[in-house]
Design an enzyme around this catalytic site. Structure first.
Site, mmCIF file in Angstrom:
data_model
loop_
_atom_site.group_PDB
_atom_site.id
_atom_site.type_symbol
_atom_site.label_atom_id
_atom_site.label_comp_id
_atom_site.label_asym_id
_atom_site.label_seq_id
_atom_site.Cartn_x
_atom_site.Cartn_y
_atom_site.Cartn_z
ATOM 1 N N LYS A 1 -13.924 -16.711 17.369
ATOM 2 C CA LYS A 1 -13.989 -17.552 18.463
ATOM 3 C C LYS A 1 -15.519 -17.657 19.342
ATOM 4 O O LYS A 1 -16.142 -18.461 18.652
ATOM 5 C CB LYS A 1 -13.109 -16.531 19.704
ATOM 6 N N ARG B 1 -18.796 -5.511 -1.510
ATOM 7 C CA ARG B 1 -17.600 -4.709 -0.681
ATOM 8 C C ARG B 1 -18.177 -3.577 -0.030
ATOM 9 O O ARG B 1 -17.731 -3.298 1.213
ATOM 10 C CB ARG B 1 -16.549 -4.564 -1.572
ATOM 11 N N ASP C 1 -10.597 -4.796 22.652
ATOM 12 C CA ASP C 1 -10.882 -6.204 22.040
ATOM 13 C C ASP C 1 -11.572 -7.126 23.115
ATOM 14 O O ASP C 1 -11.188 -7.390 24.126
ATOM 15 C CB ASP C 1 -9.411 -6.791 21.821
ATOM 16 N N TYR D 1 -2.862 -9.777 21.991
ATOM 17 C CA TYR D 1 -2.823 -10.595 21.152
ATOM 18 C C TYR D 1 -1.574 -10.673 20.001
ATOM 19 O O TYR D 1 -1.412 -9.463 19.674
ATOM 20 C CB TYR D 1 -4.174 -10.664 20.184
HETATM 21 C C1 LIG Z 1 -7.861 -14.619 17.650
HETATM 22 C C2 LIG Z 1 -7.855 -13.485 18.333
HETATM 23 C C3 LIG Z 1 -7.560 -12.396 17.506
HETATM 24 C C4 LIG Z 1 -7.508 -12.443 15.966
HETATM 25 O O1 LIG Z 1 -8.539 -12.838 15.158
HETATM 26 P P1 LIG Z 1 -8.621 -13.652 13.934
HETATM 27 O O2 LIG Z 1 -10.199 -14.076 13.601
HETATM 28 O O3 LIG Z 1 -7.803 -15.081 14.088
HETATM 29 O O4 LIG Z 1 -8.125 -13.021 12.783
HETATM 30 C C5 LIG Z 1 -7.569 -11.024 17.927
HETATM 31 N N1 LIG Z 1 -7.754 -10.885 19.329
HETATM 32 C C6 LIG Z 1 -7.814 -11.724 20.238
HETATM 33 C C7 LIG Z 1 -7.933 -11.334 21.590
HETATM 34 C C8 LIG Z 1 -7.999 -13.183 19.783
HETATM 35 O O5 LIG Z 1 -8.166 -14.197 20.453
#
Ligand SMILES: *Cc1c(COP(=O)(O)O)cnc(C)c1O
Length: 392
Positions: free
Chosen positions: A207, A57, A182, A110
């Site tokens: 993604k 961890r 982000d 998001y």
């Molecule tokens: C999918 C997504 C998230 C969250 O990510 P997870 O891996 O599903 O927890 C946050 N910000 C954006 C822009 C996203 O597309």
């Protein structure tokens, strides 16, 4: 030492300190703990006086390899990996705020990020405002004495609206705000927010970075001080850490990130032109479209325009759903950035929780669809879209 080109750094990273028997690919250290050679050495490791791992961890060699990589690609001093994109968002936000603070957030963030902000507000009295970030004056009008951070997503889902990263940096500097971006939609290949003055950049690595639809993960990079703070506080004590196997999958995905991003972008660019000129399409939203209102900004801060296109069909919700049902190769799914082309209906899926009138104001109508353009032949993707359009 001068830095190698991005395409090379994706593949090579740092020289291996430990030869791992010369294995080309770093091994998966599937272990929860690490033994010490003596009691005294254990004491020194706990005190931070001796190098080495203690417990997974707190750090793991496979995960650390990935953390070095994201730091390198985003031009940060340090990187950090999480069990999901949301673990990255929540660990970073909870490292920055305390009760009584206020955050400025770009409109349309998001959904789960919005949910987290709402929870922080309701239960911990950390307030926030969703702000249209087109103009400096509008943003500054929302500032309060306890505004501590500015949180930005660009481009935003599903309208592809952009935020000017450099402009936000000047506001953050002037008012001493912590600046978080982000960068999920662009990946470090298309956009590197730290170079535009952000303090920390984060990703849902689920993604584009993973890129193969087989892992949920989050990553972030920034200054050494801040990343160490996140590691010591939120990550260690809340514990949203990434497992070694998931880290290994991401290291594998990263090698082709540049190839994939450029292919996603090229495919999307061609498809955007075809969609734009089709008589059954009302409107497209794609930063690479020369008529897109923020095309000049996209051209300035992004290296390529990415793989996400939204478009509105002529008709209504039932037309949009009928179109989706007529597709044969393209899969109906949320998420994005995979090899497969995916389509989703924001009004009834990703943005279903947003009240209808707010959706309308955000430009998310019932006939809007979002396409995550995959890596297939552009000709085949178009053929599928065209035959479905013909049937509605
Ligand atoms: C999918 C997504 C998230 C969250 O990510 P997870 O891996 O599903 O927890 C946050 N910000 C954006 C822009 C996203 O597309």
């Amino acid at each position: 030492m001068n830095k190698k080109e991005m395409d090379t750094r994706l593949i090579h990273g740092r020289p291996h300190h430990n030869s791992h028997y010369g294995s080309l690919v770093p091994p998966i250290y599937q272990t929860s703990t690490f033994s010490f050679t003596s009691a005294e050495e254990g004491e020194r490791r706990f005190a931070g006086e001796a190098d080495g791992f203690v417990y997974s961890r707190l750090g793991n060699p496979t995960v650390q390899e990935l953390e070095h990589k994201i730091a390198d690609l985003e031009n940060g001093e340090k990187g950090i990996a999480f069990s999901s994109g949301m673990a990255a968002v929540s660990s970073i936000l909870t490292s920055v705020v305390k009760t009584g603070d206020h955050i400025l957030v770009s409109e349309g963030v998001y959904g789960c990020t919005f949910g987290l902000l709402q929870m922080l507000k309701d239960r911990y009295q950390v307030d926030f405002d969703l702000v249209n970030m087109d103009k400096k004056e509008t943003i500054e009008a929302y500032l309060r004495p306890h505004t501590i951070a500015i949180y930005v997503e660009t481009p935003i889902n599903p309208t592809m609206k952009l935020v000017d990263l450099q402009m936000i940096s000047s506001i953050a500097k002037k008012h001493n705000l912590f600046y978080i971006v982000d960068n999920t939609f662009s990946s470090p290949i298309l956009q590197r927010p730290l170079e535009h003055g952000a303090h920390v950049v984060l990703h849902s690595a689920t993604k584009y970075i993973g890129g193969h639809g087989d892992v949920i993960a989050g990553l972030a990079a920034g200054s050494s001080d801040f990343i160490s703070l996140v590691r010591r506080s939120s990550q260690k004590d809340i514990g949203g850490i990434l497992g070694p196997f998931e880290a290994w999958l991401l290291l594998r995905g990263l090698k082709t990130l540049s190839l994939r991003m450029n292919r996603h972008s090229d495919n999307a660019e061609s498809l955007s032109i075809r969609l734009k000129h089709h008589p059954k399409i009302e409107k497209i939203y794609y930063p690479g479209d020369p008529d897109f209102p923020q095309h000049p900004l996209a051209a300035m801060q992004m290296d390529h325009f990415g793989g996400l296109i939204s478009f509105e069909l002529k008709g209504d919700k039932s037309t949009a759903q009928a179109f989706m049902n007529k597709l044969s190769m393209i899969r109906i799914a949320v998420s994005l950035g995979d090899a497969e082309t995916l389509i989703q209906h924001p009004a009834s899926m990703t943005h279903a929780v947003v009240p209808a009138e707010t959706r309308e104001k955000m430009g998310i109508s019932d006939r809007l669809l979002r396409l995550s353009v995959g890596l297939e032949s552009e000709k085949d993707i178009w053929q599928d879209i065209e035959q479905a359009l013909l049937k509605i």
